[in-house]
Design an enzyme around this catalytic site. Structure first.
Site, PDB file in Angstrom:
ATOM      1  N   SER A  97       0.718  -1.472   0.137  1.00 23.38           N
ATOM      2  CA  SER A  97      -0.145  -0.128  -0.230  1.00 23.38           C
ATOM      3  C   SER A  97       1.090   1.309   0.137  1.00 23.38           C
ATOM      4  CB  SER A  97      -0.998  -0.072   1.296  1.00 23.38           C
ATOM      5  OG  SER A  97      -1.644  -1.276   1.356  1.00 23.38           O
TER       6      SER A  97
ATOM      7  N   LYS B 288      -6.836   2.190  -2.690  1.00 22.88           N
ATOM      8  CA  LYS B 288      -6.835   1.871  -0.846  1.00 22.88           C
ATOM      9  C   LYS B 288      -6.958   3.144  -0.303  1.00 22.88           C
ATOM     10  CE  LYS B 288      -5.911  -1.072   2.218  1.00 22.88           C
ATOM     11  NZ  LYS B 288      -3.969  -1.256   2.566  1.00 22.88           N
TER      12      LYS B 288
ATOM     13  N   LYS C  99       0.197   5.920   8.025  1.00 27.96           N
ATOM     14  CA  LYS C  99       1.364   6.240   6.733  1.00 27.96           C
ATOM     15  C   LYS C  99       0.010   5.955   5.924  1.00 27.96           C
ATOM     16  CE  LYS C  99       1.138   2.518   4.475  1.00 27.96           C
ATOM     17  NZ  LYS C  99       1.443   1.601   3.996  1.00 27.96           N
TER      18      LYS C  99
END
Lengths: 292, 292
Positions: free
Chosen positions: A95, A170, A238
């Site tokens: 990701s 995502k 993140k």
């Protein structure tokens, strides 16, 4: 045909094991020797560097923490790009920022190397059971060619769009999840302060328009103050950084995501790095000086 | 036994009709003569004022726009409190401030009149089909006594807690719904600006943790820019004002709800009063100068 697999962390190690179970021959590579040993004991070959993996394999799967790691493994001094052949392919399950994914793909394309970005959702339990949801960006023909390989770890695999789109989906997902967690925490705490049992409110509203997968999954954790991950706040931090970087580059302000990110950053800094993201509740509890 | 029914608006009129269908004899009252006529043609009796209704009925249902209307109908000069007998009951289906609900109940209690607050969720279609979700606050014995009457308009009826708790649950619901709408709008618009088809993202993420009833119900409307209500922004504005009033009185700040409320207020002021609440998307589209 041997499949390269680089990145044997919390997610990557069980995913690599699932590929072996599915009958693929793997060449693995990771800085963590213990993880490499676990895989070689299951029959995988090992390689010293991404460059070595790229010499042996025409298909390489990567599962790494964030954009810089992917750039280093793919484009670095000992990177895949130094050795992979024209027509070969990198399937990146990490990701990362979609901007980074597109940059990496563009560099690979110069050498005729293909790429799919295929970030996953479902966390460690999903990786262990091979029941991840995987969002893929890339060409339709590449997707169709490697769909089975990707699906060995998935309960659902969707081609979202061209390269980078897997990571765009995502990030959209992670932004919504963070905001929906905040919504449940903030509103349920109001219920408590207004004198009504949050568990009863949950029962009364979960089937209606306010109901969500976040509410069903996280409300019981919030009620018990059980913040075992699940999905760690450090990882959500993140992801939200990547959301805001992507938004910034598109000239977009995201007031709700910015507010959620501020809360996540603060919690990560004050010791909740490894708590489940439902621990966002703690921010609101501190704000009002009362527990749910 | 005749049931009083006060408030024959968009929600109240179909709810009163459902009670007649269920076999109840009604005494109705509303300022709107046409609505009253519709009900008398179905067999209802009419009364000139809440005071007159209270003379005839020991059970009175109210379905009114907001707290001041409930206070006026119940406690006003020609209010129910002037005529209802000791041991009788007011069942208020209005969505109002829980503080107001408790104040009204306290005044009624002085005269020995009982009250349940029983706000509904499900909008006009739910009222017409008698498939509302109804959240009730009050005593368990009062709830059990009038459960069937309330259930004549409901697919689910839940006793949430003591008086006011029905409205607390409703406000929690409305706060979460507004924030979840904002989350979908903001994040999907990022997806669009980052170059990925929002409909594909929707397909890829709806079954995962980001999935919600709001996403399933509102994403198709947002994609089509079809903002026919559904649930009007003007009503959501009222609910969010009641949320923030309740929060203020509990000394709680609600940063996400405040942000959502700001957006809703702005849209109501700029001509979207009668748009569905999914039109919150328009705020974000204006912010970025691009459509979903």
């Amino acid at each position: 045909m041997k499949i390269g697999f680089i990145g044997l962390g919390i997610m990557g190690k069980p995913m690599a094991k699932n590929l072996i179970k599915a009958g693929y021959e793997l060449v693995v590579c990771d800085l963590n020797e213990a993880a490499v040993k676990e895989l070689t004991e299951l029959g995988a070959e090992m390689a010293e560097s991404p460059l070595e993996v790229g010499k042996i394999c025409n298909v390489v799967v990567t599962m790494l923490p964030n954009s810089p790691h992917v750039k280093s493994v793919v484009l670095g001094e000992n990177g895949l790009i130094k050795s992979m052949k024209e027509g070969s392919i990198v399937i990146d399950n990490s990701s990362i920022s979609p901007i980074a994914a597109r940059e990496v793909a563009a560099e690979l394309a110069i050498k005729g190397i293909r790429m799919l970005d295929a970030p996953v959702s479902g966390g460690e339990p999903g990786a262990i059971s091979g029941q991840l949801a995987i969002m893929v960006g890339g060409s339709e023909s590449d997707f169709n060619e490697y769909r089975d390989l990707i699906a060995a770890n998935a309960k659902s695999v969707v081609l979202v769009g061209d390269i980078g789109s897997g990571n765009v989906a995502k990030l959209v997902n992670q932004s919504i999840v963070a905001i929906n967690i905040a919504a449940v925490a903030e509103a349920m705490l109001l219920g408590k302060l207004a004198g009504t049992d949050p568990e009863k409110i949950f029962d009364a509203i979960k089937a209606g328009l306010a109901g969500s997968n976040v509410m069903n999954a996280k409300m019981p954790m919030m009620l018990n103050h059980d913040f075992k991950p699940g999905f760690r706040l450090s990882l959500h931090k993140k992801d939200l950084q990547n959301v805001l970087e992507t938004a910034g580059s598109a000239g977009m302000s995201m007031p709700f995501t910015e507010l959620a990110a501020k809360i996540v950053y603060e919690l990560v800094e004050t010791g909740d790095s490894d708590s489940d993201h439902s621990a966002m509740l703690k921010y609101f509890e501190k704000l009002v000086g009362k527990e749910l």
